[in-house]
Design an enzyme around this catalytic site. Sequence first.
Site, short mmCIF file in Angstrom:
data_model
loop_
_atom_site.label_atom_id
_atom_site.label_comp_id
_atom_site.label_asym_id
_atom_site.label_seq_id
_atom_site.Cartn_x
_atom_site.Cartn_y
_atom_site.Cartn_z
N HIS A 51 -38.84 -114.56 15.37
CA HIS A 51 -40.11 -113.83 15.34
C HIS A 51 -41.19 -114.69 14.71
O HIS A 51 -41.09 -115.07 13.55
CB HIS A 51 -39.93 -112.53 14.55
CG HIS A 51 -41.08 -111.58 14.71
ND1 HIS A 51 -41.14 -110.65 15.72
CD2 HIS A 51 -42.22 -111.44 14.00
CE1 HIS A 51 -42.28 -109.97 15.63
NE2 HIS A 51 -42.95 -110.42 14.58
N SER A 52 -42.22 -114.99 15.50
CA SER A 52 -43.33 -115.81 14.97
C SER A 52 -44.28 -114.92 14.20
O SER A 52 -44.64 -113.83 14.64
CB SER A 52 -44.08 -116.46 16.12
OG SER A 52 -43.21 -117.27 16.88
N CYS A 67 -46.36 -107.29 18.41
CA CYS A 67 -45.50 -107.94 17.41
C CYS A 67 -44.88 -106.98 16.40
O CYS A 67 -43.68 -107.06 16.11
CB CYS A 67 -46.28 -109.02 16.68
SG CYS A 67 -46.94 -110.28 17.77
N GLN A 70 -42.15 -104.98 17.92
CA GLN A 70 -40.98 -105.82 18.22
C GLN A 70 -40.20 -106.15 16.95
O GLN A 70 -38.97 -106.17 16.96
CB GLN A 70 -41.41 -107.11 18.90
CG GLN A 70 -41.88 -106.94 20.33
CD GLN A 70 -42.19 -108.28 20.96
OE1 GLN A 70 -42.81 -109.13 20.33
NE2 GLN A 70 -41.78 -108.46 22.20
N ASP A 126 -49.76 -122.74 23.57
CA ASP A 126 -48.67 -122.39 22.63
C ASP A 126 -48.23 -123.66 21.91
O ASP A 126 -47.68 -124.57 22.52
CB ASP A 126 -47.50 -121.77 23.42
CG ASP A 126 -46.46 -121.13 22.51
OD1 ASP A 126 -46.43 -121.47 21.31
OD2 ASP A 126 -45.70 -120.28 23.01
N ARG A 128 -46.09 -123.78 19.28
CA ARG A 128 -44.92 -123.58 18.43
C ARG A 128 -43.82 -124.61 18.65
O ARG A 128 -43.61 -125.08 19.76
CB ARG A 128 -44.35 -122.17 18.65
CG ARG A 128 -45.23 -121.12 18.02
CD ARG A 128 -44.78 -119.74 18.34
NE ARG A 128 -45.00 -119.38 19.73
CZ ARG A 128 -44.71 -118.21 20.26
NH1 ARG A 128 -44.12 -117.29 19.52
NH2 ARG A 128 -44.97 -117.95 21.52
N THR A 149 -35.67 -111.32 23.20
CA THR A 149 -36.97 -111.93 23.54
C THR A 149 -37.29 -111.69 25.00
O THR A 149 -36.41 -111.45 25.82
CB THR A 149 -36.95 -113.46 23.27
OG1 THR A 149 -38.26 -113.99 23.47
CG2 THR A 149 -35.98 -114.20 24.19
#
Length: 205
Positions: A51-52, A67, A70, A126, A128, A149
Amino acid sequence: MPVVFVAASKLPTPFAQFTMHGFLDEATGREHVVLSLGDFADGAPVLGRLHSECLTGDALFSQRCDCGSQLEAALRAIAREGRGVLLYLRQEGRGIGLLNKIRAYELQDGGADTVEANERLGFAADLRDYSICLPMLEHLGVKALRLMTNNPRKVKAMTDMGIVVAERVPLHTGHNPHNKLYLATKASKLDHMMGNEHQGEVDRA
Ligand SMILES: Nc1nc2c(ncn2[C@@H]2O[C@H](COP(=O)(O)OP(=O)(O)OP(=O)(O)O)[C@@H](O)[C@H]2O)c(=O)[nH]1
Ligand SMILES: [Zn+2]
Protein backbone atom coordinates in the site's frame (compact mmCIF):
# COMPACT_ATOMS: atom_id res chain seq x y z
CA MET A 1 22.11 1.58 0.62
CA PRO A 2 19.90 -1.00 2.26
CA VAL A 3 16.48 -0.96 3.85
CA VAL A 4 17.13 -2.01 7.45
CA PHE A 5 14.88 -3.31 10.18
CA VAL A 6 14.76 -1.01 13.22
CA ALA A 7 12.14 -2.23 15.73
CA ALA A 8 8.87 -4.14 16.14
CA SER A 9 5.90 -3.72 18.47
CA LYS A 10 2.28 -4.75 18.89
CA LEU A 11 -0.32 -2.67 17.04
CA PRO A 12 -3.88 -3.22 18.24
CA THR A 13 -6.49 -2.09 15.66
CA PRO A 14 -10.27 -2.51 15.37
CA PHE A 15 -9.59 -5.44 13.02
CA ALA A 16 -6.87 -7.44 14.80
CA GLN A 17 -3.77 -7.03 16.90
CA PHE A 18 -1.00 -6.83 14.32
CA THR A 19 2.75 -6.82 14.78
CA MET A 20 4.21 -3.56 13.45
CA HIS A 21 7.72 -3.72 11.98
CA GLY A 22 9.59 -0.47 11.31
CA PHE A 23 12.20 -0.16 8.53
CA LEU A 24 14.54 2.65 7.45
CA ASP A 25 15.47 3.14 3.81
CA GLU A 26 18.96 4.49 4.29
CA ALA A 27 19.14 5.80 0.71
CA THR A 28 16.13 8.12 1.01
CA GLY A 29 15.59 8.41 4.78
CA ARG A 30 12.03 7.16 4.30
CA GLU A 31 10.51 5.21 7.20
CA HIS A 32 8.36 2.25 6.12
CA VAL A 33 6.02 0.09 8.18
CA VAL A 34 4.84 -3.49 7.80
CA LEU A 35 1.84 -4.85 9.68
CA SER A 36 1.91 -8.63 9.98
CA LEU A 37 -0.42 -11.23 11.41
CA GLY A 38 0.21 -14.95 11.93
CA ASP A 39 3.08 -17.27 11.12
CA PHE A 40 4.79 -17.63 7.73
CA ALA A 41 7.18 -20.49 8.55
CA ASP A 42 5.24 -23.07 6.50
CA GLY A 43 6.06 -21.18 3.26
CA ALA A 44 2.44 -21.11 2.04
CA PRO A 45 1.57 -17.97 0.02
CA VAL A 46 0.74 -15.07 2.31
CA LEU A 47 -2.22 -12.74 1.75
CA GLY A 48 -0.50 -9.40 1.19
CA ARG A 49 -0.92 -5.76 0.21
CA LEU A 50 1.69 -3.26 -0.95
CA HIS A 51 0.00 0.00 0.00
CA SER A 52 1.54 3.28 -1.14
CA GLU A 53 1.11 6.16 1.26
CA CYS A 54 -1.82 8.46 0.56
CA LEU A 55 -2.18 10.89 3.44
CA THR A 56 -5.31 12.40 1.97
CA GLY A 57 -7.06 9.07 1.41
CA ASP A 58 -5.64 7.00 4.27
CA ALA A 59 -5.92 9.62 7.05
CA LEU A 60 -8.06 12.54 5.84
CA PHE A 61 -11.05 10.66 4.36
CA SER A 62 -10.49 11.97 0.82
CA GLN A 63 -12.89 10.68 -1.80
CA ARG A 64 -10.63 11.74 -4.69
CA CYS A 65 -9.16 8.23 -4.67
CA ASP A 66 -9.91 4.73 -3.34
CA CYS A 67 -6.90 4.41 -1.00
CA GLY A 68 -8.52 4.68 2.43
CA SER A 69 -11.15 2.13 1.58
CA GLN A 70 -8.55 -0.25 0.09
CA LEU A 71 -6.38 0.07 3.20
CA GLU A 72 -9.26 -0.83 5.48
CA ALA A 73 -10.49 -3.66 3.22
CA ALA A 74 -6.99 -5.16 3.09
CA LEU A 75 -6.54 -5.06 6.87
CA ARG A 76 -10.00 -6.58 7.35
CA ALA A 77 -9.18 -9.37 4.88
CA ILE A 78 -5.90 -10.17 6.64
CA ALA A 79 -7.66 -10.17 10.01
CA ARG A 80 -10.39 -12.46 8.69
CA GLU A 81 -7.76 -14.91 7.49
CA GLY A 82 -5.64 -14.59 10.63
CA ARG A 83 -2.51 -14.42 8.47
CA GLY A 84 -1.03 -11.79 6.18
CA VAL A 85 1.13 -8.73 5.63
CA LEU A 86 0.51 -5.11 4.71
CA LEU A 87 3.54 -3.11 3.60
CA TYR A 88 2.83 0.59 4.13
CA LEU A 89 5.23 2.21 1.68
CA ARG A 90 6.08 5.88 2.08
CA GLN A 91 5.78 6.66 -1.62
CA GLU A 92 3.18 9.41 -1.34
CA GLY A 93 1.60 10.55 -4.59
CA ARG A 94 3.01 7.62 -6.60
CA GLY A 95 6.44 8.83 -5.51
CA ILE A 96 6.19 12.60 -6.14
CA GLY A 97 5.47 13.54 -2.52
CA LEU A 98 2.51 15.18 -0.79
CA LEU A 99 3.02 18.79 -1.89
CA ASN A 100 3.51 17.82 -5.52
CA LYS A 101 0.38 15.65 -5.26
CA ILE A 102 -1.54 18.73 -4.11
CA ARG A 103 -0.10 20.62 -7.11
CA ALA A 104 -1.29 17.74 -9.29
CA TYR A 105 -4.75 17.89 -7.71
CA GLU A 106 -4.85 21.63 -8.45
CA LEU A 107 -4.21 20.87 -12.13
CA GLN A 108 -6.88 18.15 -11.98
CA ASP A 109 -9.33 20.69 -10.55
CA GLY A 110 -8.62 22.64 -13.75
CA GLY A 111 -9.43 19.67 -15.99
CA ALA A 112 -6.25 17.55 -16.30
CA ASP A 113 -6.39 13.84 -15.56
CA THR A 114 -4.08 12.19 -13.01
CA VAL A 115 -1.42 11.27 -15.59
CA GLU A 116 -1.52 14.60 -17.49
CA ALA A 117 -1.17 16.46 -14.18
CA ASN A 118 2.01 14.54 -13.29
CA GLU A 119 3.42 15.16 -16.75
CA ARG A 120 2.69 18.89 -16.65
CA LEU A 121 4.66 19.05 -13.41
CA GLY A 122 7.60 17.31 -15.11
CA PHE A 123 7.15 13.87 -13.52
CA ALA A 124 6.58 10.45 -15.03
CA ALA A 125 3.10 9.03 -14.37
CA ASP A 126 4.37 6.66 -11.68
CA LEU A 127 7.75 7.03 -9.94
CA ARG A 128 7.40 4.20 -7.44
CA ASP A 129 10.22 1.71 -6.85
CA TYR A 130 9.10 -1.57 -5.35
CA SER A 131 12.63 -2.93 -4.80
CA ILE A 132 12.39 -1.64 -1.23
CA CYS A 133 9.85 -4.41 -0.55
CA LEU A 134 12.36 -7.25 -0.93
CA PRO A 135 14.37 -6.69 2.27
CA MET A 136 11.13 -6.25 4.22
CA LEU A 137 9.63 -9.47 2.87
CA GLU A 138 12.92 -11.31 3.43
CA HIS A 139 13.04 -10.07 7.03
CA LEU A 140 9.55 -11.53 7.58
CA GLY A 141 10.35 -14.80 5.78
CA VAL A 142 7.70 -14.21 3.09
CA LYS A 143 8.59 -15.80 -0.25
CA ALA A 144 5.16 -16.08 -1.89
CA LEU A 145 2.15 -13.75 -1.90
CA ARG A 146 -1.53 -13.72 -2.69
CA LEU A 147 -1.38 -10.07 -3.67
CA MET A 148 -4.37 -7.79 -3.11
CA THR A 149 -4.13 -5.28 -5.98
CA ASN A 150 -5.59 -4.14 -9.29
CA ASN A 151 -2.17 -2.92 -10.44
CA PRO A 152 -0.28 -5.25 -12.78
CA ARG A 153 2.96 -3.30 -12.19
CA LYS A 154 3.00 -4.47 -8.58
CA VAL A 155 2.62 -8.10 -9.68
CA LYS A 156 5.43 -7.74 -12.22
CA ALA A 157 7.73 -5.99 -9.75
CA MET A 158 7.33 -8.80 -7.21
CA THR A 159 7.82 -11.53 -9.81
CA ASP A 160 10.90 -9.78 -11.22
CA MET A 161 12.53 -9.74 -7.79
CA GLY A 162 11.86 -13.43 -7.16
CA ILE A 163 8.75 -13.20 -4.97
CA VAL A 164 6.13 -15.70 -6.17
CA VAL A 165 2.70 -14.14 -6.78
CA ALA A 166 0.55 -17.23 -6.38
CA GLU A 167 -2.64 -15.24 -6.93
CA ARG A 168 -3.74 -11.67 -7.63
CA VAL A 169 -6.71 -10.83 -5.44
CA PRO A 170 -8.71 -7.90 -6.92
CA LEU A 171 -9.40 -5.08 -4.47
CA HIS A 172 -12.38 -3.11 -5.74
CA THR A 173 -13.79 -0.83 -3.10
CA GLY A 174 -14.24 2.85 -2.30
CA HIS A 175 -15.79 3.86 -5.62
CA ASN A 176 -17.74 7.15 -5.49
CA PRO A 177 -18.76 9.98 -7.84
CA HIS A 178 -15.62 12.00 -6.98
CA ASN A 179 -13.11 9.32 -8.01
CA LYS A 180 -14.91 8.00 -11.11
CA LEU A 181 -12.59 9.77 -13.60
CA TYR A 182 -9.49 8.96 -11.51
CA LEU A 183 -10.29 5.23 -11.50
CA ALA A 184 -11.19 5.28 -15.21
CA THR A 185 -7.84 6.96 -15.99
CA LYS A 186 -5.97 4.36 -13.91
CA ALA A 187 -7.62 1.68 -16.05
CA SER A 188 -7.01 3.38 -19.41
CA LYS A 189 -3.53 4.89 -18.86
CA LEU A 190 -1.94 2.94 -15.99
CA ASP A 191 -3.18 -0.53 -16.99
CA HIS A 192 -5.19 -1.10 -13.81
CA MET A 193 -7.59 -4.00 -13.90
CA MET A 194 -10.93 -2.55 -12.89
CA GLY A 195 -13.11 -5.23 -14.51
CA ASN A 196 -15.44 -7.57 -12.74
CA GLU A 197 -12.95 -10.21 -11.69
CA HIS A 198 -14.62 -12.41 -9.12
CA GLN A 199 -11.99 -15.01 -8.27
CA GLY A 200 -10.92 -14.51 -4.69
CA GLU A 201 -12.10 -10.92 -4.65
CA VAL A 202 -11.88 -9.07 -1.36
CA ASP A 203 -15.34 -8.02 -0.21
CA ARG A 204 -16.27 -4.43 -0.77
CA ALA A 205 -16.12 -2.54 2.52
N1 LIG B 1 0.59 11.81 -8.36
C1 LIG B 1 -0.62 11.43 -7.96
N2 LIG B 1 -0.69 10.45 -7.03
C2 LIG B 1 -1.93 10.05 -6.65
C3 LIG B 1 -3.11 10.62 -7.15
N3 LIG B 1 -4.15 10.01 -6.54
C4 LIG B 1 -3.63 9.10 -5.71
N4 LIG B 1 -2.29 9.11 -5.76
C5 LIG B 1 -1.30 8.25 -5.09
O1 LIG B 1 -1.39 6.99 -5.72
C6 LIG B 1 -0.95 5.99 -4.82
C7 LIG B 1 -1.99 4.86 -4.78
O2 LIG B 1 -1.33 3.79 -4.38
P1 LIG B 1 -1.91 2.31 -4.10
O3 LIG B 1 -3.02 2.38 -3.12
O4 LIG B 1 -0.71 1.48 -3.78
O5 LIG B 1 -2.60 1.88 -5.38
P2 LIG B 1 -2.34 1.58 -6.85
O6 LIG B 1 -0.97 1.61 -7.37
O7 LIG B 1 -3.28 2.50 -7.50
O8 LIG B 1 -2.78 0.06 -7.02
P3 LIG B 1 -3.77 -0.88 -6.23
O9 LIG B 1 -2.88 -1.88 -5.56
O10 LIG B 1 -4.65 -1.49 -7.24
O11 LIG B 1 -4.55 -0.02 -5.26
C8 LIG B 1 -0.75 6.67 -3.48
O12 LIG B 1 0.64 6.92 -3.30
C9 LIG B 1 -1.52 7.98 -3.65
O13 LIG B 1 -1.00 9.04 -2.87
C10 LIG B 1 -2.99 11.65 -8.12
O14 LIG B 1 -3.96 12.17 -8.66
N5 LIG B 1 -1.72 12.01 -8.48
ZN1 LIG C 1 -5.27 7.96 -2.42
